[in-house]
Design a protein around this motif. Structure first.
Motif, PDB file in Angstrom:
ATOM      1  N   GLU A  26      -5.630  18.898   5.300  1.00 44.18           N
ATOM      2  CA  GLU A  26      -6.537  17.836   5.751  1.00 44.18           C
ATOM      3  C   GLU A  26      -7.017  17.003   4.568  1.00 44.18           C
ATOM      4  O   GLU A  26      -7.081  15.767   4.641  1.00 44.18           O
ATOM      5  CB  GLU A  26      -7.722  18.447   6.494  1.00 44.18           C
ATOM      6  CG  GLU A  26      -7.369  19.001   7.866  1.00 44.18           C
ATOM      7  CD  GLU A  26      -8.558  19.613   8.573  1.00 44.18           C
ATOM      8  OE1 GLU A  26      -8.555  19.650   9.825  1.00 44.18           O
ATOM      9  OE2 GLU A  26      -9.501  20.069   7.875  1.00 44.18           O
ATOM     10  N   ARG A  27      -7.342  17.672   3.484  1.00 38.27           N
ATOM     11  CA  ARG A  27      -7.826  16.955   2.294  1.00 38.27           C
ATOM     12  C   ARG A  27      -6.739  16.040   1.732  1.00 38.27           C
ATOM     13  O   ARG A  27      -7.007  14.886   1.377  1.00 38.27           O
ATOM     14  CB  ARG A  27      -8.269  17.967   1.236  1.00 38.27           C
ATOM     15  CG  ARG A  27      -8.707  17.346  -0.089  1.00 38.27           C
ATOM     16  CD  ARG A  27      -9.223  18.408  -1.038  1.00 38.27           C
ATOM     17  NE  ARG A  27      -8.275  19.493  -1.222  1.00 38.27           N
ATOM     18  CZ  ARG A  27      -7.233  19.430  -2.051  1.00 38.27           C
ATOM     19  NH1 ARG A  27      -7.012  18.335  -2.757  1.00 38.27           N
ATOM     20  NH2 ARG A  27      -6.419  20.466  -2.177  1.00 38.27           N
ATOM     21  N   LEU A  28      -5.511  16.538   1.662  1.00 40.18           N
ATOM     22  CA  LEU A  28      -4.425  15.752   1.072  1.00 40.18           C
ATOM     23  C   LEU A  28      -3.916  14.653   2.005  1.00 40.18           C
ATOM     24  O   LEU A  28      -3.415  13.627   1.543  1.00 40.18           O
ATOM     25  CB  LEU A  28      -3.270  16.681   0.685  1.00 40.18           C
ATOM     26  CG  LEU A  28      -3.576  17.648  -0.469  1.00 40.18           C
ATOM     27  CD1 LEU A  28      -2.446  18.653  -0.649  1.00 40.18           C
ATOM     28  CD2 LEU A  28      -3.805  16.880  -1.768  1.00 40.18           C
ATOM     29  N   SER A  29      -4.041  14.878   3.305  1.00 41.66           N
ATOM     30  CA  SER A  29      -3.586  13.856   4.258  1.00 41.66           C
ATOM     31  C   SER A  29      -4.684  12.844   4.576  1.00 41.66           C
ATOM     32  O   SER A  29      -4.409  11.752   5.081  1.00 41.66           O
ATOM     33  CB  SER A  29      -3.113  14.513   5.558  1.00 41.66           C
ATOM     34  OG  SER A  29      -4.201  15.142   6.234  1.00 41.66           O
ATOM     35  N   GLY A  30      -5.938  13.228   4.302  1.00 43.68           N
ATOM     36  CA  GLY A  30      -7.056  12.324   4.548  1.00 43.68           C
ATOM     37  C   GLY A  30      -7.459  12.218   6.000  1.00 43.68           C
ATOM     38  O   GLY A  30      -8.082  11.233   6.412  1.00 43.68           O
ATOM     39  N   MET A  90       0.843  -1.198   0.000  1.00 46.82           N
ATOM     40  CA  MET A  90       0.000   0.000   0.000  1.00 46.82           C
ATOM     41  C   MET A  90       0.882   1.252   0.000  1.00 46.82           C
ATOM     42  O   MET A  90       1.841   1.353   0.766  1.00 46.82           O
ATOM     43  CB  MET A  90      -0.915   0.000   1.233  1.00 46.82           C
ATOM     44  CG  MET A  90      -1.885   1.171   1.269  1.00 46.82           C
ATOM     45  SD  MET A  90      -3.002   1.050   2.697  1.00 46.82           S
ATOM     46  CE  MET A  90      -3.920   2.558   2.490  1.00 46.82           C
ATOM     47  N   ARG A  91       0.553   2.178  -0.866  1.00 45.31           N
ATOM     48  CA  ARG A  91       1.363   3.382  -0.991  1.00 45.31           C
ATOM     49  C   ARG A  91       1.157   4.299   0.208  1.00 45.31           C
ATOM     50  O   ARG A  91       0.032   4.625   0.582  1.00 45.31           O
ATOM     51  CB  ARG A  91       0.987   4.118  -2.276  1.00 45.31           C
ATOM     52  CG  ARG A  91       1.894   5.284  -2.593  1.00 45.31           C
ATOM     53  CD  ARG A  91       1.509   5.877  -3.928  1.00 45.31           C
ATOM     54  NE  ARG A  91       2.355   7.005  -4.260  1.00 45.31           N
ATOM     55  CZ  ARG A  91       2.229   7.722  -5.368  1.00 45.31           C
ATOM     56  NH1 ARG A  91       1.286   7.413  -6.248  1.00 45.31           N
ATOM     57  NH2 ARG A  91       3.034   8.733  -5.602  1.00 45.31           N
ATOM     58  N   ARG A  92       2.275   4.712   0.819  1.00 44.63           N
ATOM     59  CA  ARG A  92       2.193   5.584   1.989  1.00 44.63           C
ATOM     60  C   ARG A  92       1.888   7.014   1.571  1.00 44.63           C
ATOM     61  O   ARG A  92       2.377   7.507   0.551  1.00 44.63           O
ATOM     62  CB  ARG A  92       3.512   5.555   2.756  1.00 44.63           C
ATOM     63  CG  ARG A  92       3.834   4.225   3.392  1.00 44.63           C
ATOM     64  CD  ARG A  92       5.151   4.304   4.130  1.00 44.63           C
ATOM     65  NE  ARG A  92       5.118   5.326   5.175  1.00 44.63           N
ATOM     66  CZ  ARG A  92       6.176   5.677   5.891  1.00 44.63           C
ATOM     67  NH1 ARG A  92       7.353   5.103   5.662  1.00 44.63           N
ATOM     68  NH2 ARG A  92       6.077   6.606   6.826  1.00 44.63           N
ATOM     69  N   LYS A  93       1.070   7.672   2.372  1.00 41.83           N
ATOM     70  CA  LYS A  93       0.772   9.075   2.109  1.00 41.83           C
ATOM     71  C   LYS A  93       1.956   9.934   2.537  1.00 41.83           C
ATOM     72  O   LYS A  93       2.671   9.589   3.482  1.00 41.83           O
ATOM     73  CB  LYS A  93      -0.493   9.495   2.857  1.00 41.83           C
ATOM     74  CG  LYS A  93      -1.759   8.860   2.297  1.00 41.83           C
ATOM     75  CD  LYS A  93      -3.000   9.412   2.972  1.00 41.83           C
ATOM     76  CE  LYS A  93      -4.257   8.813   2.339  1.00 41.83           C
ATOM     77  NZ  LYS A  93      -5.496   9.338   2.960  1.00 41.83           N
ATOM     78  N   PRO A  94       2.179  11.048   1.853  1.00 43.67           N
ATOM     79  CA  PRO A  94       3.309  11.910   2.224  1.00 43.67           C
ATOM     80  C   PRO A  94       3.117  12.500   3.614  1.00 43.67           C
ATOM     81  O   PRO A  94       1.998  12.628   4.113  1.00 43.67           O
ATOM     82  CB  PRO A  94       3.285  12.999   1.142  1.00 43.67           C
ATOM     83  CG  PRO A  94       1.885  13.002   0.623  1.00 43.67           C
ATOM     84  CD  PRO A  94       1.417  11.585   0.718  1.00 43.67           C
ATOM     85  N   SER A  95       4.219  12.871   4.241  1.00 42.09           N
ATOM     86  CA  SER A  95       4.164  13.474   5.566  1.00 42.09           C
ATOM     87  C   SER A  95       3.513  14.853   5.489  1.00 42.09           C
ATOM     88  O   SER A  95       3.392  15.452   4.411  1.00 42.09           O
ATOM     89  CB  SER A  95       5.574  13.603   6.140  1.00 42.09           C
ATOM     90  OG  SER A  95       6.313  14.567   5.397  1.00 42.09           O
ATOM     91  N   LEU A  96       3.113  15.367   6.649  1.00 43.88           N
ATOM     92  CA  LEU A  96       2.506  16.694   6.690  1.00 43.88           C
ATOM     93  C   LEU A  96       3.486  17.764   6.208  1.00 43.88           C
ATOM     94  O   LEU A  96       3.091  18.740   5.568  1.00 43.88           O
ATOM     95  CB  LEU A  96       2.038  17.013   8.112  1.00 43.88           C
ATOM     96  CG  LEU A  96       0.851  16.197   8.640  1.00 43.88           C
ATOM     97  CD1 LEU A  96       0.474  16.676  10.043  1.00 43.88           C
ATOM     98  CD2 LEU A  96      -0.349  16.305   7.707  1.00 43.88           C
ATOM     99  N   VAL A  97       4.767  17.580   6.508  1.00 41.99           N
ATOM    100  CA  VAL A  97       5.772  18.552   6.056  1.00 41.99           C
ATOM    101  C   VAL A  97       5.841  18.566   4.531  1.00 41.99           C
ATOM    102  O   VAL A  97       5.876  19.635   3.908  1.00 41.99           O
ATOM    103  CB  VAL A  97       7.153  18.229   6.662  1.00 41.99           C
ATOM    104  CG1 VAL A  97       8.221  19.150   6.071  1.00 41.99           C
ATOM    105  CG2 VAL A  97       7.112  18.373   8.176  1.00 41.99           C
TER     106      VAL A  97
END
Length: 225
Positions: A44-48, A1-8
């Protein structure tokens, strides 16, 4: 599963999409609490997931620190533009044709004598020539009208010739282009040739464009003295 990018990383991506924010960051005039509130919904939208204002601000501050380390200091940009010369060539046209018509343009250009200004650009979707109107008109007659993608008349080239530092300093062209766009000046073409940076604009915008660039150069000269 592809990891979401960090908040930074998410904050960096959002800030990079706002060049005016980056310029304000360089001048240290950004209210980072306000910037965090501005970016919170998109983060929030991009991090889910839902995010607290504190975590958003921390991510933004870390993103800003990382981004600023990548940019040259302001004095380096000033040095790259200091002492530049400015010239204007009017009476130009911009002609863009389909790729398979490029040979006809090259053949036509080879027969042009004493043209005061000619720039030839080969892209992946078109061939473009920026030239004085008589030359562009002659080239236009050589290609099929259905293969003409763009023909703009009453254009002008603003040519800034900088010192050698202009060749190796990141951000010079973007700084100039941002100054022009902030005044609502559309850039028909942006070109370069060795130490020359060339902005092609509509003739109706020449006066304002020259004023913007001259003002920028004068400010740099005063800051150096």
């Amino acid at each position: 599963m592809r990891r979401k990018p960090s908040l930074v990383k998410i904050a960096q991506r959002l800030i990079l999409s706002m060049p005016y924010i980056i310029e304000a960051m360089k001048l240290n005039i950004v209210n980072y609490s306000s910037l965090a509130r501005l970016l919170k919904e998109d983060m929030e939208r991009l991090s889910g997931r839902k995010l607290g204002e504190g975590s958003v601000k921390i991510a933004v501050l870390r993103a800003v620190k990382s981004l600023l380390e990548e940019y040259p200091p302001p004095e380096r940009l000033s040095r790259a533009l200091r002492g530049s010369e400015l010239r204007v060539v009017e009476g130009l046209s911009v002609l863009s044709v389909a790729m398979h018509e490029g040979d006809k343009l090259l053949e036509g250009l080879s027969q042009v004598e004493k043209a005061k200004f000619v720039q030839f650009i080969q892209g992946f979707s078109a061939f473009t020539v920026v030239a004085e109107e008589s030359v562009a008109s002659e080239l236009l007659s050589r290609v099929s009208s259905r293969n003409v993608l763009q023909y703009l008349r009453e254009q002008a080239a603003i040519i800034l010739t900088g010192p050698p530092d202009i060749l190796v300093t990141p951000g010079v062209v973007s700084h100039l282009a941002m100054s022009l766009s902030s005044r609502g000046i559309n850039l028909t073409e942006v070109l370069s040739s060795y130490r020359d940076v060339i902005f092609v604009v509509s003739r109706s915008d020449v006066g304002r464009a020259v004023e913007v660039i001259r003002n920028l150069l004068e400010v740099l000269e005063r800051s150096a003295s």
